[in-house]
Design an enzyme around this catalytic site. Structure first.
Site, PDB file in Angstrom:
ATOM      1  NE  ARG A   1      -3.589  -2.483   0.112  1.00  0.00           N
ATOM      2  CZ  ARG A   1      -3.196  -3.633  -0.416  1.00  0.00           C
ATOM      3  NH1 ARG A   1      -2.047  -3.694  -1.092  1.00  0.00           N
ATOM      4  NH2 ARG A   1      -3.938  -4.717  -0.328  1.00  0.00           N
TER       5      ARG A   1
ATOM      6  CD  GLU B   1      -5.849   0.985   2.189  1.00  0.00           C
ATOM      7  OE1 GLU B   1      -6.159   0.779   1.003  1.00  0.00           O
ATOM      8  OE2 GLU B   1      -5.794   0.081   3.045  1.00  0.00           O
TER       9      GLU B   1
ATOM     10  CB  SER C   1      -9.297  -1.902   4.204  1.00  0.00           C
ATOM     11  OG  SER C   1      -9.819  -3.148   3.775  1.00  0.00           O
TER      12      SER C   1
END
Length: 354
Positions: free
Chosen positions: A161, A346, A251
């Site tokens: 990520r 995130e 998420s």
């Protein structure tokens, strides 16, 4: 006046001082240059699926890239499919085209909301695949140097990520901070996809079980797409305006990457996966649920954990950014108290902080 709540999947955010939609690269570059020359806050927005925006007005320019299409530069058994996609293209439309054309390698990334341009920034991944597996290059506008800059896969320093592109949100070597849009603005992305109607090897155990195969086997890409869409829908991860569990940014926290000694302090039953560079990945969802936050935590309030998946913070209708931030802090701090692990968000945090 347009609001960020209208443009983001979490449906929060105040009025926008200036909102522009562009359909050409020249127009995009002109808006960026104008904002940077005036030292005006700039947000280049795709699908708005990875943003938690403040309730306050955004005193800058929001530019939405509406460019669409897939350009096939080559398609051969030897070289595979060499395609170039503008940043504004809807990511899942690229996956649909790939499965239909027999381009293998991104079928497990089905159903992920957002635009093409966001995928290399986050090195988007799911169910055992990452965009970095098939990424050839990213063509960007370098706001610092005022020129086009193209990065090959190896130059992007892709990780879990993260990427060079994502890291350019923060201050550069000259001390200039670029957020909420990074220094390198994605213009188009090149992918190199093998020609095959069968998928890449299935790497994710849950997906393999759903397909009834062993990890490492290949199946028809269309079957992988169907299975992934079913799994994602069951977790509230496929956008549906009628389902408040999908009023989210997916998420909300990334899975922690821990030093071995920190991972050793977790309970023996906690998930652990090798993550490279000597680190160990554990599951944020496991930590959240075992810290006492179950699905639906926060109900009947305006912001709550999804009733389908503990890793998604959701807007139950009428939630403001402050409600979601309060919930995020509660979960983050609870996990840290229980396990000594600090979860990291995130989504891009626009005008808010945890």
């Amino acid at each position: 006046m347009t609001t960020l709540a209208e443009l983001t999947t979490l449906r929060t955010g105040g009025e926008i001082a200036r909102y522009v939609e562009i359909d050409s690269e020249a127009d995009l570059l002109a808006v960026i240059a104008e904002a940077d020359d005036a030292d005006e806050p700039l947000l280049v927005l795709g699908g708005g699926s990875n943003v938690l925006a403040s309730d306050e007005a955004f005193e800058g320019v929001v530019v939405r890239d509406t460019r669409r299409g897939v350009r096939v530069r080559e398609s051969s058994a030897c070289g595979g499919a060499d395609i170039v996609v503008p940043a504004g293209e809807v990511w899942d439309e690229v996956v649909v085209r790939a499965v239909a054309e027999g381009w293998s390698g991104i079928e497990a990334l089905s159903g992920i909301p957002g635009s093409m341009g966001a995928t290399p920034v986050q090195n988007v991944g799911a169910y055992g695949q990452e965009v970095g597996d098939v990424l050839a290059f990213v063509r960007t506008w370098d706001r610092g140097a005022g020129r086009i800059r193209t990065f090959a896969n190896a130059q992007l320093h892709l990780g879990y990520r993260t990427s060079l592109l994502k890291r350019s949100f923060t201050a550069d070597e000259e001390g200039r901070a670029w957020s909420p849009t990074p220094r390198y603005v994605v213009l188009e992305v090149g992918l190199q996809l093998p020609l095959a109607t069968r998928s890449a090897p299935v790497r994710y155990a849950e997906l393999a079980r759903t397909l009834g195969v062993e990890v490492g086997e290949r199946v028809e890409s269309a079957a992988v797409r169907e299975a992934v869409l079913g799994l994602r829908a069951g977790k509230g991860m496929v956008l549906d305006a009628a389902d408040h569990d999908t009023w989210s940014a997916g998420s909300f926290f990334t899975n922690p990457l821990l030093a071995p000694e920190d991972a050793a302090r977790l309970p023996e039953v906690a998930p652990r996966f090798p993550a490279g560079e000597g680190r160990v990945k554990t599951s944020a969802a496991w930590l959240i649920s075992h810290a006492g936050f179950e699905r639906g935590h926060g109900l009947p309030g305006p912001a709550a954990l999804s009733t389908k998946h503990t890793l998604a913070l959701t807007n139950r209708g009428g939630a403001r950014a402050v409600d979601l931030v309060r919930l995020a802090r509660e979960v983050r701090d609870g996990v840290e108290r229980a396990f000594g692990v600090r979860l990291e968000p995130e989504p891009v945090l626009l005008g808010v902080s945890l």
